[in-house]
Structure formats: structure tokens, C-alpha cells
Design a protein around this motif. Structure first.
Motif, mmCIF file in Angstrom:
data_model
loop_
_atom_site.group_PDB
_atom_site.id
_atom_site.type_symbol
_atom_site.label_atom_id
_atom_site.label_comp_id
_atom_site.label_asym_id
_atom_site.label_seq_id
_atom_site.Cartn_x
_atom_site.Cartn_y
_atom_site.Cartn_z
ATOM 1 N N SER A 4 0.850 -1.312 -0.010
ATOM 2 C CA SER A 4 0.048 -0.149 0.010
ATOM 3 C C SER A 4 0.782 1.251 0.150
ATOM 4 O O SER A 4 2.104 1.261 0.212
ATOM 5 N N LEU A 5 0.278 2.658 -0.329
ATOM 6 C CA LEU A 5 1.202 3.598 -0.410
ATOM 7 C C LEU A 5 1.781 4.032 1.061
ATOM 8 O O LEU A 5 2.852 4.381 1.186
ATOM 9 N N LYS A 6 0.880 3.663 2.260
ATOM 10 C CA LYS A 6 1.421 3.950 3.583
ATOM 11 C C LYS A 6 2.695 3.015 3.763
ATOM 12 O O LYS A 6 3.682 3.573 4.463
ATOM 13 N N GLU A 7 2.708 1.880 3.146
ATOM 14 C CA GLU A 7 3.746 0.744 3.460
ATOM 15 C C GLU A 7 5.014 1.090 2.523
ATOM 16 O O GLU A 7 5.986 1.065 3.168
ATOM 17 N N ARG A 8 4.837 1.668 1.452
ATOM 18 C CA ARG A 8 5.817 2.150 0.505
ATOM 19 C C ARG A 8 6.403 3.309 1.310
ATOM 20 O O ARG A 8 7.707 3.382 1.333
ATOM 21 N N THR A 9 5.419 4.424 1.695
ATOM 22 C CA THR A 9 6.163 5.540 2.422
ATOM 23 C C THR A 9 7.068 4.994 3.721
ATOM 24 O O THR A 9 8.040 5.587 3.773
ATOM 25 N N ALA A 10 6.234 4.092 4.543
ATOM 26 C CA ALA A 10 7.056 3.705 5.568
ATOM 27 C C ALA A 10 8.588 3.063 5.304
ATOM 28 O O ALA A 10 9.570 3.243 6.016
ATOM 29 N N LEU A 11 8.501 2.186 4.172
ATOM 30 C CA LEU A 11 9.824 1.660 3.752
ATOM 31 C C LEU A 11 10.896 2.786 3.142
ATOM 32 O O LEU A 11 11.967 2.568 3.469
ATOM 33 N N LYS A 12 10.254 3.813 2.524
ATOM 34 C CA LYS A 12 11.137 4.652 1.867
ATOM 35 C C LYS A 12 11.739 5.492 3.265
ATOM 36 O O LYS A 12 12.918 5.933 3.157
ATOM 37 N N ASN A 13 10.945 5.844 4.287
ATOM 38 C CA ASN A 13 11.277 6.590 5.380
ATOM 39 C C ASN A 13 12.318 5.733 6.044
ATOM 40 O O ASN A 13 13.433 6.368 6.586
ATOM 41 N N ILE A 14 12.273 4.402 6.217
ATOM 42 C CA ILE A 14 13.363 3.504 7.100
ATOM 43 C C ILE A 14 14.518 3.486 6.162
ATOM 44 O O ILE A 14 15.697 3.807 6.798
ATOM 45 N N TRP A 15 14.701 3.364 4.795
ATOM 46 C CA TRP A 15 15.774 3.619 4.009
ATOM 47 C C TRP A 15 16.562 4.947 4.049
ATOM 48 O O TRP A 15 17.622 4.904 4.330
ATOM 49 N N LEU A 16 15.604 5.947 4.009
ATOM 50 C CA LEU A 16 16.227 7.237 4.126
ATOM 51 C C LEU A 16 16.699 7.617 5.616
ATOM 52 O O LEU A 16 18.112 7.972 5.535
ATOM 53 N N ALA A 17 16.230 7.094 6.726
ATOM 54 C CA ALA A 17 16.647 7.347 8.001
ATOM 55 C C ALA A 17 18.033 6.502 8.115
ATOM 56 O O ALA A 17 19.205 6.767 8.707
ATOM 57 N N THR A 18 18.171 5.276 7.429
ATOM 58 C CA THR A 18 19.360 4.478 7.635
ATOM 59 C C THR A 18 20.384 4.907 6.766
ATOM 60 O O THR A 18 21.622 4.905 7.454
ATOM 61 N N ILE A 19 20.298 5.562 5.595
ATOM 62 C CA ILE A 19 21.306 6.143 4.993
ATOM 63 C C ILE A 19 21.691 7.423 5.757
ATOM 64 O O ILE A 19 23.071 7.564 5.727
ATOM 65 N N VAL A 20 20.801 8.363 6.019
ATOM 66 C CA VAL A 20 21.437 9.503 6.989
ATOM 67 C C VAL A 20 22.006 9.115 7.999
ATOM 68 O O VAL A 20 23.281 9.624 8.359
#
Length: 127
Positions: A4-20
């Protein structure tokens, strides 16, 4: 399986947080190593008295990026020492010991992040 859009957004946020978190962590350990004039952060004389406690504080701050998975910041910050060692010196046979050392150092960081998360939830719940 469609996310879902909510799950994709959460996954993107985790990846972004991990990289930062990884970029900040490696930068922290590189600066710590260079300022202590050592190749490996854990070789610094002030490692256990200054650098490790500072990394735990960094873990708590960076844990805010992860929202629900704050505990991830601990291992990422501690494993940030490994690229630092590989940049500063050669990856030799003792790198495996460094990885084990990072795993052990991650345990208190994860526990601290978990405790702070519980405290924050209780404060938000009003008691």
C-alpha cells in the motif's frame, strides 16, 4: 504482493533514515579517530570515557529519525566504525574482531534506545 502507499512510504522513510544515520555515524567515527590520532576509533585513549558515551547519545538523537524502529540507530552507529577502519587502515584479518566488537557495543545502544522509546510512549500516553 502489492504494498500500500502507506507501507511504501514507511519503507522509504526507513531507508532514508538508515542512509542519513550511516553517513552521520561514519563521519562521527572518522572525526573521532582523526582527532584522537588513531586509525581505529576503539584504539583511542578516550574511547570508553568519551567516544563511546558520545556515540550512545548520538544513537538516541538519530533514533528519532526511525520513529517506530528507534533501536535500529544503535547497530548502525556502532557499525559505522567498520567503514571508518577500512578508510583509515587496511581491512586485515582483525576486521572480523572489529565486527564482533561492534556487535557487542550495539547491545547497550539497542537497550538504551528501547528504554527511551518506552519512556517516550508512556509520557505521550500521559502516565
Amino acid at each position: 504482493m502489492q504494498l500500500s502507499l502507506k507501507e511504501r512510504t514507511a519503507l522509504k522513510n526507513i531507508w532514508l533514515a538508515t542512509i542519513v544515520t550511516l553517513v552521520i555515524s561514519v563521519s562521527f567515527w572518522l572525526a573521532a579517530s582523526w582527532s584522537a590520532d588513531v586509525n581505529e576509533p576503539w584504539d583511542a585513549q578516550c574511547y570508553l570515557t568519551v567516544l563511546y558515551p558520545a556515540s550512545l547519545a548520538l544513537t538516541l538523537v538519530l533514533g528519532l529519525l526511525f520513529q517506530k524502529r528507534r533501536w535500529l540507530a544503535g547497530p548502525i552507529v556502532m557499525f559505522g566504525q567498520i567503514p571508518c577502519v577500512m578508510i583509515s587502515s587496511e581491512a586485515g584479518p582483525l576486521l572480523a574482531v572489529g565486527i564482533l566488537y561492534s556487535i557487542l557495543l550495539s547491545i547497550p545502544a539497542v537497550m538504551l534506545s528501547w528504554v527511551v522509546c518506552v519512556i517516550c510512549r508512556r509520557m505521550a500516553a500521559g502516565g
